[in-house]
Design a protein around this motif. Structure first.
Motif, PDB file in Angstrom:
ATOM      1  N   PHE A  30       6.789  -4.994  14.505  1.00 39.87           N
ATOM      2  CA  PHE A  30       8.134  -4.839  13.951  1.00 39.87           C
ATOM      3  C   PHE A  30       8.072  -4.426  12.490  1.00 39.87           C
ATOM      4  N   CYS A  31       7.236  -5.098  11.702  1.00 46.75           N
ATOM      5  CA  CYS A  31       7.131  -4.799  10.269  1.00 46.75           C
ATOM      6  C   CYS A  31       6.635  -3.375  10.034  1.00 46.75           C
ATOM      7  N   GLN A  32       5.680  -2.946  10.819  1.00 49.99           N
ATOM      8  CA  GLN A  32       5.157  -1.588  10.668  1.00 49.99           C
ATOM      9  C   GLN A  32       6.210  -0.551  11.056  1.00 49.99           C
ATOM     10  N   PHE A  57       2.242  -9.021   3.550  1.00 52.33           N
ATOM     11  CA  PHE A  57       2.620  -7.672   3.965  1.00 52.33           C
ATOM     12  C   PHE A  57       2.926  -6.853   2.719  1.00 52.33           C
ATOM     13  N   ARG A  58       2.517  -5.610   2.754  1.00 50.48           N
ATOM     14  CA  ARG A  58       2.749  -4.702   1.629  1.00 50.48           C
ATOM     15  C   ARG A  58       3.652  -3.570   2.098  1.00 50.48           C
ATOM     16  N   ARG A  59       4.763  -3.363   1.369  1.00 50.65           N
ATOM     17  CA  ARG A  59       5.697  -2.311   1.747  1.00 50.65           C
ATOM     18  C   ARG A  59       6.320  -1.714   0.496  1.00 50.65           C
ATOM     19  N   PRO A  71       8.300  -9.982   5.425  1.00 46.38           N
ATOM     20  CA  PRO A  71       9.501  -9.277   4.974  1.00 46.38           C
ATOM     21  C   PRO A  71      10.789  -9.902   5.516  1.00 46.38           C
ATOM     22  N   LYS A  72      11.629 -10.333   4.586  1.00 43.17           N
ATOM     23  CA  LYS A  72      12.953 -10.883   4.911  1.00 43.17           C
ATOM     24  C   LYS A  72      12.874 -12.116   5.808  1.00 43.17           C
ATOM     25  N   LEU A  73      11.795 -12.858   5.712  1.00 44.62           N
ATOM     26  CA  LEU A  73      11.600 -13.985   6.609  1.00 44.62           C
ATOM     27  C   LEU A  73      10.750 -15.054   5.928  1.00 44.62           C
TER      28      LEU A  73
END
Length: 249
Positions: A30-32, A57-59, A71-73
Motif C-alpha cells: 500500500f505504501c509503495q 518509510f521514506r517518501r 505514513p499517516k499511521l
C-alpha cells in the motif's frame, strides 16, 4: 545494543508472522503504491542477534522528504526479544544515517515496553483495547466495557440499530465526506480507499450502522491475525442520540 539498517525482504517472513499492520506485506504494498514510500527498517541487535525492528518509510511530498514510522499511521516496535531500548541512541543513528526534511515517529505500545520520545514538536494519543482471552461479545461487554458504555450500547439496540458488514466503498465514502466536512478536515481521495482495498483484500472490513435502512455510521478497519486496527470511524451526527459510535465499537 547495536543498531543497523536492515532490508525488508530478508526478514519479511519473520515480520509477517506478527500482527503488526505496518510490518505486513500488504501495508508495504500500500505504501509503495499510494505514497511512493519505500521501507527502510532499522534493526536493534543484542549479542549480534536481531532483537527488535523499527519500521521506517521514506517518501517525498511537496518537495520534502519524510522519514516516518508508518505514513499517516501509528505503529509499534516489533520485539523479537526482551530488550531495553535506548531511544536517544536510535534517534542519533537515524540522524547520522538518513537524509530527510521531516522525521515523524508515531509509536504506540501494547506491552509494558516504553520509550521516551524527545525533541519532537508534539504528541498525540492512541487508544487500545486488549481483549486477551475473552472470546465472545457478552464477555467483552461484561468484563471490558464500562457500565456507562454498556448502557449506551443497549440503548442503541433498544432503538433498533442494525449492523451490516459490506465492502460497499461508495456508501462508506459518502458518509466519510460528510464527516470530514463537519470536522472541517481535508478528506482523503477515493483512490486512497481503493488502494487500501486492493492491497489488503479480505483483511479490510467495513461495518455499517443502520436505522430504518438508513446508513448512519461506519467503521473501516483492518484485521491482521489477532489484531484489529480501526482506521476510520464516521457517523451522521443527526443520529448521535442513538449512541451510534458505541454501537459500532
Amino acid at each position: 545494543m547495536e543498531i543497523q539498517k536492515i532490508e525488508y525482504n530478508p526478514i519479511k517472513e519473520v515480520l509477517n508472522k506478527a500482527n503488526l499492520v505496518s510490518c505486513s506485506k500488504e501495508y508495504i504494498n500500500f505504501c509503495q503504491a499510494y505514497f511512493g514510500a519505500e521501507p527502510c527498517f532499522i534493526g536493534i541487535l543484542q549479542g549480534r542477534k536481531l532483537a527488535a525492528v523499527l519500521p521506517l518509510f521514506r517518501r517525498k511530498e511537496e518537495e520534502l522528504i519524510y522519514l516516518e514510522t508508518a505514513p499517516k499511521l501509528y505503529t509499534e516496535i516489533f520485539f523479537l526479544k526482551n530488550i531495553d531500548i535506548d531511544f536517544n541512541q536510535v534517534l542519533t543513528f537515524i540522524k547520522r544515517n538518513f537524509k530527510y526534511d521531516i522525521l515523524d515517529i508515531s509509536l504506540y505500545f501494547t506491552s509494558d515496553k516504553r520509550v521516551k520520545l524527545e525533541e519532537f514538536s508534539h504528541y498525540t494519543d492512541v487508544y487500545i483495547t486488549k481483549i486477551n482471552e475473552v472470546m465472545n461479545s457478552e464477555e467483552i461487554l461484561r468484563k471490558i466495557v464500562k457500565q456507562k458504555c454498556r448502557n449506551q450500547i443497549k440503548y442503541a439496540y433498544k432503538h433498533n440499530l442494525r449492523k451490516e458488514i459490506s465492502p460497499d466503498l461508495e456508501k462508506f465514502y459518502h458518509l466519510y465526506l460528510t464527516t470530514m466536512n463537519r470536522l472541517r478536515a481535508k478528506p482523503k481521495p477515493l483512490k486512497y480507499f481503493r488502494q487500501l482495498i486492493k492491497s489488503f483484500g479480505g483483511k479490510l472490513c467495513i461495518i455499517f450502522a443502520k436505522k430504518e435502512n438508513q446508513v448512519i455510521g461506519a467503521n473501516l478497519f483492518i484485521i491482521q491475525d489477532d489484531y484489529l486496527l480501526l482506521m476510520f470511524n464516521v457517523s451522521d451526527n443527526r443520529y448521535w442520540k442513538y449512541c451510534v459510535n458505541n454501537f459500532l465499537y
